[in-house]
Design a protein around this motif. Structure first.
Motif, PDB file in Angstrom:
ATOM      1  N   LYS C  68      38.301  49.499  41.215  1.00  0.00           N
ATOM      2  CA  LYS C  68      39.267  50.430  42.217  1.00  0.00           C
ATOM      3  C   LYS C  68      38.987  49.633  43.729  1.00  0.00           C
ATOM      4  N   PRO C  69      37.655  49.637  44.271  1.00  0.00           N
ATOM      5  CA  PRO C  69      37.403  49.020  45.576  1.00  0.00           C
ATOM      6  C   PRO C  69      37.884  47.530  45.468  1.00  0.00           C
ATOM      7  N   PHE C  70      37.846  46.827  44.461  1.00  0.00           N
ATOM      8  CA  PHE C  70      38.522  45.460  44.147  1.00  0.00           C
ATOM      9  C   PHE C  70      39.739  45.383  44.787  1.00  0.00           C
ATOM     10  N   THR C  71      40.444  46.091  43.864  1.00  0.00           N
ATOM     11  CA  THR C  71      41.997  46.525  44.294  1.00  0.00           C
ATOM     12  C   THR C  71      42.399  46.850  45.516  1.00  0.00           C
ATOM     13  N   THR C 219      37.794  57.935  49.289  1.00  0.00           N
ATOM     14  CA  THR C 219      37.745  57.287  47.749  1.00  0.00           C
ATOM     15  C   THR C 219      38.811  56.597  47.504  1.00  0.00           C
ATOM     16  N   ASN C 220      40.007  56.897  47.888  1.00  0.00           N
ATOM     17  CA  ASN C 220      41.330  56.302  47.648  1.00  0.00           C
ATOM     18  C   ASN C 220      41.429  54.962  48.059  1.00  0.00           C
ATOM     19  N   ALA C 221      41.022  54.658  49.326  1.00  0.00           N
ATOM     20  CA  ALA C 221      41.394  53.328  50.050  1.00  0.00           C
ATOM     21  C   ALA C 221      39.906  52.692  50.298  1.00  0.00           C
ATOM     22  N   ALA C 222      38.859  52.989  49.596  1.00  0.00           N
ATOM     23  CA  ALA C 222      37.731  52.377  49.870  1.00  0.00           C
ATOM     24  C   ALA C 222      37.680  51.092  49.468  1.00  0.00           C
ATOM     25  N   PRO C 223      37.411  50.177  50.016  1.00  0.00           N
ATOM     26  CA  PRO C 223      37.225  48.606  49.643  1.00  0.00           C
ATOM     27  C   PRO C 223      35.957  48.223  49.194  1.00  0.00           C
ATOM     28  N   LEU C 224      35.534  46.932  48.916  1.00  0.00           N
ATOM     29  CA  LEU C 224      34.273  46.526  48.531  1.00  0.00           C
ATOM     30  C   LEU C 224      33.163  46.793  49.771  1.00  0.00           C
ATOM     31  N   SER C 225      33.629  46.861  50.580  1.00  0.00           N
ATOM     32  CA  SER C 225      32.602  46.856  51.894  1.00  0.00           C
ATOM     33  C   SER C 225      31.963  48.311  51.615  1.00  0.00           C
ATOM     34  N   ALA C 226      32.681  49.233  51.141  1.00  0.00           N
ATOM     35  CA  ALA C 226      32.118  50.669  50.962  1.00  0.00           C
ATOM     36  C   ALA C 226      31.340  50.533  49.418  1.00  0.00           C
ATOM     37  N   PHE C 227      31.731  49.752  48.621  1.00  0.00           N
ATOM     38  CA  PHE C 227      31.082  49.436  47.357  1.00  0.00           C
ATOM     39  C   PHE C 227      29.719  48.987  47.600  1.00  0.00           C
ATOM     40  N   ILE C 228      29.777  47.882  48.427  1.00  0.00           N
ATOM     41  CA  ILE C 228      28.329  47.312  48.837  1.00  0.00           C
ATOM     42  C   ILE C 228      27.384  48.335  49.364  1.00  0.00           C
ATOM     43  N   ALA C 229      28.029  49.413  50.155  1.00  0.00           N
ATOM     44  CA  ALA C 229      27.336  50.386  51.093  1.00  0.00           C
ATOM     45  C   ALA C 229      26.755  51.245  50.125  1.00  0.00           C
ATOM     46  N   MET C 248      29.483  40.606  43.142  1.00  0.00           N
ATOM     47  CA  MET C 248      30.830  41.124  43.044  1.00  0.00           C
ATOM     48  C   MET C 248      31.449  40.933  44.296  1.00  0.00           C
ATOM     49  N   ALA C 249      31.020  41.587  45.479  1.00  0.00           N
ATOM     50  CA  ALA C 249      31.555  41.850  46.411  1.00  0.00           C
ATOM     51  C   ALA C 249      32.293  40.643  47.007  1.00  0.00           C
ATOM     52  N   ILE C 250      31.327  39.611  47.153  1.00  0.00           N
ATOM     53  CA  ILE C 250      31.631  38.201  47.750  1.00  0.00           C
ATOM     54  C   ILE C 250      32.415  37.161  46.856  1.00  0.00           C
ATOM     55  N   ALA C 251      32.385  37.458  45.688  1.00  0.00           N
ATOM     56  CA  ALA C 251      32.915  36.571  44.693  1.00  0.00           C
ATOM     57  C   ALA C 251      34.586  36.248  44.849  1.00  0.00           C
ATOM     58  N   PRO C 252      35.087  37.192  44.815  1.00  0.00           N
ATOM     59  CA  PRO C 252      36.578  36.873  45.064  1.00  0.00           C
ATOM     60  C   PRO C 252      36.994  36.213  45.978  1.00  0.00           C
ATOM     61  N   ILE C 253      36.443  36.330  47.390  1.00  0.00           N
ATOM     62  CA  ILE C 253      36.858  35.688  48.492  1.00  0.00           C
ATOM     63  C   ILE C 253      36.148  34.164  48.438  1.00  0.00           C
ATOM     64  N   LEU C 254      34.892  34.247  47.962  1.00  0.00           N
ATOM     65  CA  LEU C 254      34.354  32.986  48.007  1.00  0.00           C
ATOM     66  C   LEU C 254      35.088  31.943  47.094  1.00  0.00           C
ATOM     67  N   ILE C 255      35.588  32.503  45.926  1.00  0.00           N
ATOM     68  CA  ILE C 255      36.217  31.692  45.071  1.00  0.00           C
ATOM     69  C   ILE C 255      37.829  31.253  45.525  1.00  0.00           C
ATOM     70  N   MET C 256      38.339  32.208  46.031  1.00  0.00           N
ATOM     71  CA  MET C 256      39.731  32.061  47.167  1.00  0.00           C
ATOM     72  C   MET C 256      39.118  30.751  48.073  1.00  0.00           C
ATOM     73  N   GLY C 257      38.230  31.200  48.876  1.00  0.00           N
ATOM     74  CA  GLY C 257      37.942  30.236  50.026  1.00  0.00           C
ATOM     75  C   GLY C 257      37.713  28.544  49.364  1.00  0.00           C
ATOM     76  N   TRP C 258      36.874  28.700  48.086  1.00  0.00           N
ATOM     77  CA  TRP C 258      36.752  27.469  47.688  1.00  0.00           C
ATOM     78  C   TRP C 258      37.777  26.704  47.329  1.00  0.00           C
ATOM     79  N   PHE C 259      38.773  27.374  46.709  1.00  0.00           N
ATOM     80  CA  PHE C 259      40.069  26.808  46.285  1.00  0.00           C
ATOM     81  C   PHE C 259      40.939  26.317  47.193  1.00  0.00           C
ATOM     82  N   SER C 260      40.897  27.081  48.412  1.00  0.00           N
ATOM     83  CA  SER C 260      41.900  26.815  49.519  1.00  0.00           C
ATOM     84  C   SER C 260      40.889  26.183  50.562  1.00  0.00           C
TER      85      SER C 260
END
Ligand SMILES: Nc1ncnc2c1ncn2[C@@H]1O[C@H](COP(=O)(O)OP(=O)(O)OP(=O)(O)O)[C@@H](O)[C@H]1O
Ligand SMILES: Nc1ncnc2c1ncn2[C@@H]1O[C@H](COP(=O)(O)OP(=O)(O)OP(=O)(O)O)[C@@H](O)[C@H]1O
Ligand SMILES: [Mg+2]
Ligand SMILES: [Mg+2]
Lengths: 289, 334, 274, 418, 334
Positions: C68-71, C219-229, C248-260
Motif C-alpha cells: 500500500k505505501p509503495f503504491t 492511512t489512505n495516502a501514506a507513502p514509504l516515508s511513513a512506512f519507514i517511520a 524496501m523503501a529505497i530499492a524502487p527509487i534506487l533501481i529506477m535511478g540506476w536504470f535511468s
C-alpha cells in the motif's frame, strides 16, 4: 518571437505557475505571520491571545538562537565545501578512462536516491554507532577507542551524513560541466606549456565556476531546511551543538507545540533565508546569463 | 630555426591506419598548407607535429633533432585552433600572457611582447575585454597573438578561418599572409578551402586518405596537377573534367579544362550547349552550361559584360594549350 | 588529448575510482547485507557475509503491508511530477521564449519559496487540509508535493528550453503550428532529455520527501516515508528488520535511478555548462 | 449496523505490533468493524496525534498515548471518558496506580494496554563473581559499590548501563526518577525550577560519576534500545530501566544472559523514602473528535481486556502477555511461573505514586515526568543539557545552571505560576 | 501570387528605431536579396514580413491585402532559417510533412508532395534519417523542402548558407537559383555576403541602419552604385576608393575604381606603388599595392600569369571609362 500575440500568450502560460506559487507562498506565510503575533500553544487552544512582538523577542533571546544560526551556517558551508571539493575530485576521477565506468557511476550516484531519514538511520545505527557501527569496528580493529560520533562531534557527524547524501548530486553536475570542457582549450594550454596542475587551476576550475554556483544554489536551498537527519541522530544535541535554525523551529513547533513561537521563528528564518537567497541569487544570476 | 622533417611517420587509431608511412620536409620560413577533403588526415598530421597525438611509427625531426617523444610544450611550436580555443574567463591580455606566464617570462618582458603583439594585430583597444565580447575575427587575432608571443619555431594553424564569414575570412587571410611576410617563421596551415591554399601557400601539400598526392607551389599545382584528384581539388570553380570521345580526341582517358580557359560564343565554337544557371559577379560571369553531351555541366568563366540568359544556346571552345590530360589511372599524361 | 592511455594508468585510475565508489556506496551496501542477516548477526560485529535469510523482509511485511505505501509512493511521486510538468512546461516556455524584464526575478523568487521552513507553516497547512477535506488524500498530497518541487521544475525546464533555438519554434509557427502544436510536437519532444531528467529528479525528490508525507497522511495516502517511520525506533535494536525496511523503501527509487542514470546525468546540466 | 472503519494510531513497539496481528477474533466478533492501523515511531506518533487532536482533525478513532498525555488531554476535553465500559471489562481489575494515573477526577480517560515502572536488573553471575550482593531494596550507595565491583573494561563489561540519550522520555525519565529518589523536585510550589537545589546537584553529580567510571563508552547516545542490546550481550552488570525490559533480558532467544538476571527495586538515597515513582503506560484512548465512538469503545475494551491477555498467552506464552495493567495477571500462577520478574514488576508499579512523586511539596502530578504541556519541550531541552554534560562537553554545574535558566525562561513564557 | 508591399513600415525595439519608415515593392516571382552589414536590420525586416515580429508602424500588403496583423502561419509565406531550424526529433520525411500536417493536408497528398520535393532536392535516400545524421548541405535542403511543400506565395531565406563551408555554399547557391528558375515563386533572401547577392538576385536591396541605400539589379548596382556605401559594399574584392588630389583630378571628392579595371605594368603607368601581399588564385592574381600615396592599399586584379613579387615596384593605370565619381556627401556624380 516578439509579437504582441505571443507576449500575451506567454503571460497566460506563466500565470498558473506564478499564481499557484503565490498562493502557496502567501496563504501559509500570511497565516504564519498572523500566528507569530499570537500566544498560541496547540496544547492550550483555549487560551489564544495577542502577543505583539513577544514571540519574536522570545525566539531571538533564546540562548539557542545564535548557536542555531552558527550551526546552520556551519552545516551549510561544511556540506558545500565537502560536496564541491569532493565532487570535483570525484568528477575528475571518474571522467578518466576506467574499467567498469558505468558501475562506478551507479555506485557513486546511489546515495542521492536514499531518503533522508533512512540515510540518517543507516549512518547512525550501522556506521557511526559507538559500539556496533562500522567505524567502531574499524577503530577496534586498529586498536583505538571507538569514537562516539554523535556525542563528541555531533555537527561534524551530521555534516558527514548530509554531505554523503549530496555528494552524488554535486558530482553529477560537476561531471557534466567537466565533460563540456573544450578539448581544444586544454590542448592549447598544453601547447602553451601549462602542466596538469596549471591547466586545472587556470582552465578547469574557471570553466566549472557556473556549475559550482548551481550546485551551491540548489544545495543551499535544501541544506537550509535540513532537520530530518538531526531529528533522527542527535535531536539537536548534545546541548545545542547540532541544533540548526530549522530544527530550532521544529523543536518549538513539534515538541513544545508552540505555534506562535514557531511561527515567529519561521518568519525570522524566512527573512534570513531571503538575505542568503538575495546574495546567492546575485551571484548565481550573474553566472547564469 | 623551423625545419620540420617527417620520416615515415604513421598513425593508427585502433586498427585504422589514418596516416600510412609519410615523408615530408618543411623548410625554415616556409608557409606550407595542407589541403584535402574532410577526414583525409590533415588535422591528425598537424597534431602529430604538434605532439598532441603520439605517432604510431616513424620520426619527427624539428631542426634536425628527434622530437618524436618530446611533449608538446617543449617542441617550441605554437598552435592556433579552429575554435580559437581562447580561455573564456581570461581577458585578452591574460590570454596572450598565458604561455609566457607558464614559461615564467618576467613581467616587464611579458608586457613588452603583449604590447607589440597587440599593436601588430590591432588588438590594443581590446586588451581588457573577455573573448566573449569580441567578434570572430578579433578572437582569431587573439589566438594568433597568443601564438606569436611565444616566438615559436613554427606556427601550426588548424583551419583557423573556417568559423568566420566570407568577408572576414578574406581579411584574416591577408593578415596571416602579412604576418608571415613579416616574421618569416615557418607556418603550417591546414584548410580544406583551396582558395586559402592557393593564396597563402609557398608550398601546398595535397592529402588524400593520409597519402600525399602532390607537393608543390600553388602555381605548379594549378598548372600541372599530377593527377585527377589534385586537378579537381585545386582551382575555383573546379576544373571541368571530360571523359569519353571528347577526351579520346586528345589521346587521353580524361581531359581537364579550367572554366577560365574556355571561350564562349553565341554562334560558333567547338562544343555546343545550353546555358543553365549563370552567376554574374560584376567583374566575371560564370555560366553553367548544360546538355553538352560531355559532362553534366561545363562551367565557363566569361567577362562581366557577356549577355547570355538561361536557356540560350552557346558554343564553347577550349584553349588547347591549357588542356590537362589524364590516363585511365587518373595520372597526368605528360 | 587523444594520446594513448597506457593500460597501467587506466588500471591505476580504475582502482582509485572503485575504491571511492565502494566507500561511497558502502553504507547502502552494508544496509543491504544487514537486511539479509539474522538479528543476532546484525549486531554481532562487522561481517560482510550474511546468512542470506529473508526472514527480516518477511517480518517487515507481516508487520506492515508494504504494497500500500509503495503504491502510494509511486502515485504521489509520479502524479506530482506529471502535475508539475503540466504547470511548469508552459511557464518555462513563456520564460524562455518570451522573456520580460522580470523573468529572472520571478525565477529567483520561485526558488526562494523553497527556503521557507516547512515546520513553520505546518499548522496553517494542516488546517487548510482539514477544512478542505484533502487530509490523507492522494490528491491533496500530490498537489502539495507538486507545489514544493514546482520551482525546481520550472527552473530546470527553463534552462533546457533556453538552449533550444527560438528559430525552431518560429519555424513551427511559420509552418502553421498553433501554440499547442508548437509545445506538443516541437518543444516537448526536443526537450526530452531535459524533461526526462527533470522528471527523474522530481520523482526522486517527491519519493524522498518525508515531512509533509508523514504529517498530512494517516492511512489512505501514506507513502514509504511513513512506512519507514514505523520501523525507525522499535523497542530493541532490530537492525536487520530496520535494514530490510530501509531496503524496501529505497530499492524502487534506487533501481529506477540506476536504470535511468544516463538520462539523469545527461539532463543535469541546469544550463550550467556549455 | 453500518460498517465502520476504525483508524488506530499505534506506536511501533512489540506489544502493539503483536496486537495488530491478533485482531482476528475481534473482527470475527464484530464483522461490521474494520481496522486500519497507523504505526509510527514514538516521537512521530506523538507529533502527528497531537497536531490532529489539537486541531480537532478527527483523523483517528483510537489513539495510543502515554500516561503523560492522558491527564493533559483529558483536561482539554479532547478525550472521550471511558466511564461506560462494559461490565465484562472489569475496571476494578486494573492495577490501582495505573488506573489513578489515567483518571482525572476519578473518571477513566484511557484504557491501559501495558504498564511499567522501573527497576534494577543485574547479572547474578557477575555479582557473585565480584562478590557483591544487591538487596531487593538497594540504595544508591549499594548500586555504586556494585557497579564498581562488576566493572571490567578490559572485557567490555561495564558495571552499570543507564540512559544517556537526550529526550524527556529518554534520559530525563531516568534522571527525574533518580532525582525523585534523591528527594529532589522539578518545581517548588510557585513553579520555580529547582535545579539549583542540592538534591539535583547530588543527583546529577552521582549520575555522571556512575556513568563516567562504570558506564559503557558513548553512553550519551544510549537509550532504552541501546542499553537493552548491551545488556542482552552481557556487557552490563546492572541496568536500571523500565520493567518491561525484564521480559526481554530473560528471553533466551534474544538474550545471552537470560538465566542469570536478578531484579531489585529502583534504588533510593539513604534516608529518602522514594523509589523514583516511575510509572508509564501505553494506553488506548478515543479522541472526542472521533465520529465512531461506539465502535472505538468496543475495540478499546477488547484490546485491553483480560480476554486479550489470555489470548496472547495462549498463542505466544505467558511471557508475552502485556504486563502491568491487571492485578489478575500477577495472581495467575502460570504467569508467575514463566515470568520470574512478575513480583518485582508489580511491586515497582504499585510503589509508584504519580500524584506525589517527590518527598517535597510539589504543584504537579506525574512520576518520571511533570504532567504539564510544556514538559516535553522543557524536559527535552534539559535532557540535551545533561546529555552534553555526560558527553563531557560541559560541567555538571554549568549543565544545572543552564537547565535552571532555560526552564525558568520557558515557564515564564508559559505564564506560570498560573 | 507573391507580391509584397511594405508601406512606411517601421520597427522600434524599445527606444531604438531599427527600421525607420521604409517602403519597398517586391513583385511576384522576383528574387530579391537584402544585403547590408551586420546589424543593419536585414533579419528584422524579413521577420516583419514573415510576421514573426510586430511592426511598430506602417502596413505590409501581401498580394494587395493588408497582412500587417495576420499571424505568421496565415500569411502564406515559408521561411528558411540560418540555423536550418529543423525539428531534430523528426525524420526528414516528418520534417517536410510537418507544415502539411498542421494544415490538415490529406495523407496521400502529403506523400505526393514529399516525394516530389525529395526528388527535386535529391533527398529521396535520406527521407528516413533524422536531421542529426545529415550533412549541412543536406539539412539546408530539408529546410527548403519543408518550405516548398507548403507551396507558399513567397519564400523567405535568412542567411541560409552562412553555416556551410565555402565549397558547399557554392553548390547550394546554385541549387537555390535553380529552384527559383523552376518555381518562379517570389523569394526574399537575406545575406551579408555580396557574392551571393550578386549571383542570385533579380533585385538587390542594400540596407544600412534600416535605410534602403539602393534598390536595383546586381549589374545596376555594380555598374552604377548610387553612393559610396553601395560602391564599397558591392563587388569583390572591394572597389578601391581614392580621396584627395587624385580624385580632384577627376572632378570628384572621391573616385572609385574596381580592382579588375586597373591595368598593371612593371614599368609604366599612371600611379606608382609597391607590391604587398599578392594572392595567386591560378586563374587570377590579386595584388595589394602599397605606398601609392592614394589610399592604404590599392587592390588590383590581374591575370593568372603575371609575375610580380612582394616588394616589386609596379605601375597602375585605371580604366577611366569604368571610373566612379562621388561628391563630398558620398552621392554618385552622374
Ligand atoms: N581520436 C580519433 N580516433 C579515431 N579516429 C580518428 C580520431 N581522430 C581522427 N580520426 C579519424 O582519422 C581520420 C582523419 O581525421 P582528421 O581529423 O585528421 O581529418 P581532417 O583532414 O582534419 O578532416 P576535416 O577537414 O574534417 O577537419 C578521419 O577518418 C577520422 O575519423
Ligand atoms: N529583439 C531585439 N531587441 C532589441 N534589439 C534588437 C532585437 N533584434 C534585433 N535588434 C537590433 O536590431 C538591429 C538589427 O538587427 P538584425 O538582426 O535585423 O540585423 P541583421 O542585419 O540581420 O544583422 P546580421 O547580419 O548580423 O544578422 C540590431 O542593431 C540589433 O541589435
Ligand atoms: Mg580537421
Ligand atoms: Mg540577421
Amino acid at each position: 518571437m516578439a509579437t504582441r500575440q505571443t507576449a500575451s500568450l506567454a503571460r497566460l502560460m506563466r500565470a498558473p505557475a506564478i499564481i499557484l506559487l503565490l498562493i502557496w507562498m502567501i496563504v501559509p506565510l500570511g497565516m504564519t505571520l498572523y500566528y507569530s503575533f499570537l500566544n498560541y500553544n496547540l496544547l492550550n487552544p483555549a487560551s489564544v491571545s495577542w502577543a505583539g512582538w513577544f514571540n519574536y523577542q522570545y525566539f531571538y533571546t533564546d540562548p539557542a538562537f545564535f548557536d542555531a544560526i552558527w550551526n546552520t551556517l556551519a552545516l551549510v558551508l561544511g556540506v558545500l565545501a565537502i560536496t564541491v571539493i569532493g565532487g570535483i575530485a570525484i568528477a575528475l576521477l571518474i571522467d578518466k578512462p576506467i574499467f567498469g565506468q558505468g558501475i562506478v557511476r551507479i555506485l557513486i550516484i546511489s546515495p542521492f536516491f536514499v531518503m533522508p531519514p533512512v540515510a540518517a538511520l543507516i549512518w547512525k545505527n550501522m556506521i557511526m554507532h559507538p559500539s556496533y557501527g562500522v567505524f567502531a569496528d574499524i577503530a577496534r580493529a586498529i586498536g583505538v577507542q571507538p569514537v562516539d560520533w554523535f556525542a563528541q562531534y555531533p555537527l561534524t557527524s551530521i555534516i558527514i551524513i548530509v554531505a554523503w547524501q549530496w555528494l552524488p548530486f554535486a558530482t553529477l553536475i560537476l561531471l557534466t560541466a567537466l565533460q563540456s570542457l573544450d578539448g581544444e582549450q586544454m590542448e592549447a594550454a598544453e601547447m602553451d606549456g601549462a602542466g596538469a596542475v596549471s591547466r586545472f587551476i587556470h582552465l578547469t576550475l574557471p570553466h566549472m565556476a557556473r556549475a559550482i554556483t548551481v550546485v551551491v544554489l540548489i544545495q543551499t536551498i535544501f541544506l537550509l531546511g535540513i532537520y530530518a537527519e538531526i531529528l533522527v541522530t542527535t535531536n539537536g544535541g548534545p546541548g545545542n551543538a547540532s541544533t540548526n535554525l530549522t530544527y530550532l523551529i521544529y523543536r518549538a513547533a513539534r515538541l513544545n507545540f508552540d505555534i506562535g513561537g514557531a511561527a515567529a521563528g519561521g518568519i525570522i528564518a524566512v527573512i534570513l533565508a531571503n538575505i542568503v537567497a538575495f546574495f546567492l541569487m546575485r551571484a548565481v544570476g550573474k553566472n547564469l546569463d | 630555426m623551423g625545419r620540420i622533417t617527417l620520416e615515415a611517420v604513421t598513425k593508427r587509431f585502433g586498427d585504422v591506419e589514418v596516416i600510412p608511412p609519410l615523408n615530408l620536409d618543411i623548410n625554415d620560413g616556409e608557409f606550407v598548407v595542407f589541403v584535402g577533403p574532410s577526414g583525409c588526415g590533415k588535422s591528425t598530421l598537424l597534431r602529430l607535429i604538434a605532439g598532441l597525438e603520439d605517432t604510431s611509427g616513424g620520426r619527427i625531426l624539428i631542426d634536425g633533432k628527434d622530437a618524436t617523444d618530446t611533449p608538446p610544450a617543449k617542441r617550441g611550436l605554437a598552435m592556433v585552433f579552429q575554435s580559437y580555443a581562447l580561455y573564456p574567463h581570461m581577458s585578452v591580455r591574460k590570454n596572450i600572457a598565458f604561455p609566457m606566464r607558464m614559461a615564467g617570462v618576467p613581467q616587464d618582458e611579458q608586457d613588452r611582447r603583449i604590447t607589440a603583439a597587440a599593436k601588430a594585430l590591432n588588438l590594443t583597444d581590446y586588451l581588457d575585454r573577455k573573448p566573449g565580447q569580441l567578434s570572430g575575427g578579433q578572437r582569431q587575432r587573439v589566438a594568433i597573438g597568443r601564438a606569436i608571443v611565444r616566438e615559436p619555431a613554427a606556427f601550426l594553424f588548424d583551419e583557423p578561418l573556417s568559423n568566420l564569414d566570407a568577408a572576414l575570412r578574406v581579411g584574416m587571410r591577408l593578415e596571416i599572409s602579412e604576418l608571415h611576410n613579416r616574421l618569416k617563421t615557418t607556418m603550417i596551415y591546414v584548410t580544406h578551402d583551396q582558395v586559402e591554399a592557393m593564396t597563402m601557400a609557398d608550398k601546398i601539400v595535397v592529402l588524400r586518405a593520409g597519402n600525399i598526392e602532390q607537393v608543390g607551389s600553388p602555381m605548379e599545382l594549378y598548372r600541372a596537377p599530377r593527377n585527377l584528384f589534385v586537378a579537381g581539388f585545386i582551382g575555383s570553380p573546379k576544373m571541368n573534367l571530360i571523359d569519353g570521345a571528347a577526351a579520346a580526341e586528345y589521346g587521353a582517358h580524361t581531359i581537364g579544362i579550367r572554366p577560365e580557359h574556355i571561350a564562349v560564343s553565341p554562334d560558333h565554337g567547338k562544343w555546343r550547349g545550353r546555358v543553365g544557371v549563370s552567376e554574374h559577379l560584376g567583374s566575371d560571369t560564370f555560366f553553367y552550361v548544360e546538355d553538352t553531351g560531355l559532362a553534366d555541366t561545363i562551367t565557363v568563366r566569361a567577362g562581366g559584360n557577356i549577355d547570355l540568359h538561361h536557356g540560350d544556346t552557346v558554343w564553347l571552345t577550349p584553349d588547347d594549350a591549357q588542356m590537362h590530360r589524364f590516363d585511365a589511372t587518373g595520372a597526368r599524361v605528360a | 588529448m587523444a594520446r594513448a592511455v597506457s593500460t597501467r594508468t587506466k588500471v591505476g585510475y580504475t582502482i582509485a575510482a572503485w575504491i571511492v565508489a565502494l566507500v561511497i556506496f558502502f553504507p547502502i551496501l552494508y544496509t543491504i547485507i544487514t537486511s539479509l542477516k539474522t538479528e543476532q548477526e546484525a549486531i554481532s560485529g562487522f561481517n560482510l557475509i550474511p546468512s542470506f535469510t529473508l526472514s527480516s523482509f518477511e517480518a517487515v511485511q507481516t508487520q506492515n503491508n508494504y504494497w500500500k505505501p509503495f503504491t502510494n509512493s509511486v502515485i504521489l511521486a509520479v502524479g506530482s511530477t506529471i502535475l508539475a510538468l503540466i504547470v511548469a512546461i508552459p511557464a518555462a516556455w513563456a520564460m524562455a521564449f518570451s522573456p520580460t524584464k522580470h523573468t529572472k526575478d520571478i525565477l529567483m523568487w520561485m526558488l526562494s519559496t523553497k527556503m521557507m521552513p516547512a515546520v513553520a507553516v505546518l499548522v496553517p497547512i494542516y488546517l487548510i487540509f482539514l477544512r478542505t477535506g484533502l487530509m490523507d488524500t492522494r490528491i491533496g498530497l500530490t498537489v502539495m508535493l507538486m507545489l514544493i518541487n514546482l520551482p525546481i521544475v520550472v527552473w530546470m525546464l527553463y534552462t533546457y528550453f533556453r538552449e533550444i533555438p527560438g528559430e525552431i519554434l518560429e519555424a513551427a509557427r511559420m509552418d502553421g503550428a498553433t501554440l499547442k502544436d508548437e509545445i506538443l510536437y516541437v518543444l516537448t519532444p526536443m526537450a526530452v532529455p531535459g524533461i526526462a531528467s527533470t522528471m527523474l529528479l522530481n520523482v526522486i525528490l517527491a519519493w524522498n520527501e518525508a515531512f509533509w508525507t508523514i504529517q498530512l497522511t494517516t492511512t489512505n495516502a501514506a507513502p514509504l516515508s511513513a512506512f519507514i517511520a514505523s520501523f525507525s525506533s522499535p523497542q530493541g535494536l532490530f537492525w536487520a528488520k530496520l535494514s530490510a525496511a530501509s531496503v524496501m523503501a529505497i530499492a524502487p527509487i534506487l533501481i529506477m535511478g540506476w536504470f535511468s542514470q544516463k538520462q539523469l546525468v545527461r539532463g543535469l546540466t541546469f544550463g550550467a555548462v556549455k | 449496523q453500518d460498517n465502520v472503519t476504525l483508524t488506530i494510531a499505534t506506536v511501533n513497539n512489540g506489544d502493539m505490533i503483536r496486537m495488530q496481528q491478533m485482531t482476528a477474533p475481534f473482527t470475527e466478533a464484530n464483522p461490521n468493524i474494520q481496522l486500519e492501523w497507523v504505526t509510527l515511531e514514538e516521537n512521530i506518533l506523538r507529533e502527528r496525534v497531537t497536531t490532529d487532536i489539537a486541531t480537532s482533525g478527527g483523523q483517528y478513532d483510537v489513539l495510543t498515548i502515554g500516561t503523560y498525555e492522558v491527564p493533559i488531554w483529558a483536561a482539554q476535553d479532547w478525550l472521550t471518558p471511558l466511564d461506560d465500559l462494559p461490565e465484562s471489562y472489569n475496571v476494578d481489575d486494573l492495577v490501582p496506580a495505573v488506573r489513578a494515573a489515567l483518571s482525572v477526577n476519578d473518571t477513566l480517560y484511557a484504557a491501559p494496554f501495558y504498564a511499567e515502572s522501573a527497576m534494577v536488573m543485574y547479572r547474578t553471575d557477575l555479582a557473585e563473581a565480584a562478590g557483591v550482593t544487591i538487596p531487593d531494596n538497594p540504595t544508591w550507595t549499594d548500586i555504586t559499590a556494585a557497579a564498581k565491583a562488576m566493572t571490567d573494561k578490559e572485557n567490555e563489561v561495564y558495571g552499570i548501563c543507564l540512559r544517556g540519550k537526550p529526550g524527556w522520555g529518554e534520559n530525563m525519565a531516568f534522571l527525574t526518577a533518580m532525582a525523585n529518589s534523591y528527594g529532589a523536585r522539578w518545581f517548588d510550589m510557585e513553579w520555580a525550577p529547582q535545579f539549583d537545589s542540592p538534591e539535583w546537584q547530588a543527583t546529577l553529580t552521582d549520575y555522571l560519576t556512575l556513568m563516567n567510571e562504570y558506564g559503557p563508552p558513548g553512553a550519551s547516545s544510549n537509550g532504552f534500545n541501546e542499553n537493552l542490546s548491551l545488556f542482552q550481550q552481557g556487557k552490563c552488570g546492572m541496568w536500571i530501566d523500565a520493567t518491561v525490559a525484564a521480559s526481554f533480558v530473560t528471553d533466551p532467544e534474544d538474550s545471552t544472559v537470560a538465566d542469570s538476571v536478578g531484579f531489585a527495586q529502583f534504588p533510593n538515597k539513604e534516608g529518602v523514602d522514594n523509589h523514583g515513582n516511575w510509572l508509564w503506560a501505553w494506553n488506548l484512548a478515543i479522541p472526542a473528535s472521533s465520529q465512531k465512538q461506539d465502535a472505538a469503545k468496543t475495540f478499546v475494551a477488547w484490546a485491553t481486556s483480560q480476554e486479550y491477555t489470555n489470548m496472547v498467552a495462549e498463542a505466544e506464552g505467558w511471557r508475552a502477555a502485556p504486563p502491568g495493567t491487571r492485578t489478575s495477571l500477577y495472581e495467575n500462577p502460570e504467569y508467575q511461573a514463566e515470568a520470574p520478574f512478575a513480583a518485582m514488576t508489580l511491586e515497582s508499579i504499585n510503589a509508584a505514586d504519580t500524584q506525589k512523586s517527590s518527598v517535597q511539596d510539589i504543584p504537579y502530578t506525574g512520576g518520571q515526568f511533570v504532567a504539564i504541556p510544556e514538559f516535553q519541550g522543557i524536559g527535552t531541552a534539559v535532557g540535551q543539557t545533561f546529555s552534553a554534560a555526560l558527553a563531557g562537553q560541559m560541567s555538571a554545574e554549568d549543565a544545572l545552571a543552564a537547565a535552571q535558566s532555560s526552564t525558568a525562561r520557558e515557564m515564564a513564557r508559559a505564564g506560570y505560576p498560573k
